[in-house]
Design a protein around this motif. Structure first.
Motif, PDB file in Angstrom:
ATOM      1  N   THR A   4       0.836  -1.205   0.000  1.00 15.69           N
ATOM      2  CA  THR A   4       0.000   0.000   0.000  1.00 15.69           C
ATOM      3  C   THR A   4       0.867   1.249   0.000  1.00 15.69           C
ATOM      4  O   THR A   4       0.588   2.223  -0.696  1.00 15.69           O
ATOM      5  CB  THR A   4      -0.921   0.006   1.235  1.00 15.69           C
ATOM      6  N   LEU A   8       0.563   4.132  -3.042  1.00 13.04           N
ATOM      7  CA  LEU A   8      -0.089   5.402  -2.718  1.00 13.04           C
ATOM      8  C   LEU A   8       0.958   6.505  -2.709  1.00 13.04           C
ATOM      9  O   LEU A   8       1.741   6.622  -1.780  1.00 13.04           O
ATOM     10  CB  LEU A   8      -0.783   5.313  -1.352  1.00 13.04           C
ATOM     11  N   GLU A 272      -4.363   5.777   3.688  1.00 13.07           N
ATOM     12  CA  GLU A 272      -5.176   6.505   2.712  1.00 13.07           C
ATOM     13  C   GLU A 272      -5.556   7.893   3.226  1.00 13.07           C
ATOM     14  O   GLU A 272      -5.454   8.885   2.486  1.00 13.07           O
ATOM     15  CB  GLU A 272      -6.443   5.698   2.381  1.00 13.07           C
TER      16      GLU A 272
END
Length: 335
Positions: A4, A8, A272
């Protein structure tokens, strides 16, 4: 989680303002036992184009490593040193050892005399005397106009923050902060403010929208007279501006001396959300606030590294933009 981090990305530009003022810096928190040596840390700032640093104490190795770089510095006076620096002689020695010994090779911008001192803290009585003594020592060294002396505060000093136009300091904090504001106004220094939309959001998610905290609301969320607010960061800053005006500091600027969003330890503390917060904040920082439109907001991201020895909630140990092995936690690009 590692995958991740890699996918990102967020582009954080080292933006410049007319006069080569760089509004974005990063705080060098060092409450950890696994961080790189100071020369490596400074090299990481330089290689990533990070033009400003906040350092919480006069760490000699870091000051030595900063010499000859273009990194501009907020240097902190630890809360535990405030009482001694309320004595002029001690303040003169502190300035000699930690400022004059490294200037002009190190580009000092501000001295942050204490961090998040509350009016009821034992150290509160020493903040303004220490500020005055350090300022006097800088003036004696002909640096009074070059290096500004301030203190770093947080929003608990506000008795009212909503709507932003009604921002005011509490009855408890006013006797403490009002003389400090007068000092800042007289010396032309800004107030340093730590601003974390994350904390009001997690304390009241029923009434505070996540997109309002993350700069991602599609339109105005709060209407305050003629001013519209699309993010909580601006609302907090403008509440401070209103409080400064009420306290006689209409000409006192604000530097955001800390802001950030954690990546772990709470349902809202995700990679996120952190990426969204940082990217949108950087995109926004040049715009100013509704109360101060067009005035770029000098802002310091917290923090360079995760700090494994921080106390408190688990999230406190997960604010780093880089891991201690110097790998970018979010694959951030500074340019």
């Amino acid at each position: 989680m590692a995958a991740t981090y890699l996918v990102l990305g967020v582009f954080i530009a080292s933006l410049t303002i007319t006069g080569a003022i760089k509004p974005i810096g990063v705080c060098d928190g060092r409450v950890a036992d696994n961080l790189p040596p100071a020369p490596d840390v400074v090299g990481l700032y330089t290689s990533n184009g990070i033009g400003k640093m906040r350092l919480y104490d006069p760490d000699q190795a870091t000051l030595q490593a900063l010499g000859g770089t273009d990194i501009e510095l907020i240097l902190g006076v630890p809360n535990g040193d405030l009482q001694s620096l309320a004595t002029p002689t001690a303040a003169n020695v502190w300035v000699q050892n930690n400022i004059l010994a490294f200037s002009p090779a190190v580009k000092f911008l501000y001295i942050a005399v204490g961090n998040e001192i509350k009016p009821t803290d034992p150290e509160a009585q020493f903040v303004l005397p220490a500020m005055q003594n350090i300022y006097d020592a800088l003036v004696s060294a002909q640096l009074g106009g070059q290096i500004k002396v301030s203190t770093s505060v947080e929003p608990s000093l506000l008795g009212q923050s909503f709507p932003p136009s009604s921002g005011s300091f509490s009855a408890t904090s006013s006797p403490y902060i009002t003389p400090i504001i007068a000092f800042l106004a007289n010396t032309g220094a800004p107030l340093l403010v730590n601003v974390y939309p994350y904390y009001p959001y997690i304390s009241n998610p029923q009434d505070i929208r996540l997109d309002y905290a993350l700069f991602s609301a599609p339109g105005p969320v709060v209407q305050d007279g003629a001013l519209s607010y699309q993010n909580l960061f601006d609302a907090i800053l403008d509440a401070f501006y209103s409080a400064l005006e009420t306290a006689g500091g209409a000409n006192v600027g604000i530097v955001v001396s800390e802001t950030g969003w954690p990546s772990f330890g709470n349902p809202a503390a995700t990679v996120e959300n952190a990426v969204t917060y940082y990217q949108n904040m950087i995109n926004h920082v040049m715009n100013g606030t509704p109360k101060r439109p067009g005035q770029p907001i000098e802002t310091y991201l917290f923090a360079m590294f995760d700090e494994d020895q921080k106390g408190g909630a688990e999230t406190e140990r997960h604010f780093g933009l880089f891991s201690p092995d110097k790998q970018p936690k979010y694959n951030l690009i500074f340019s």
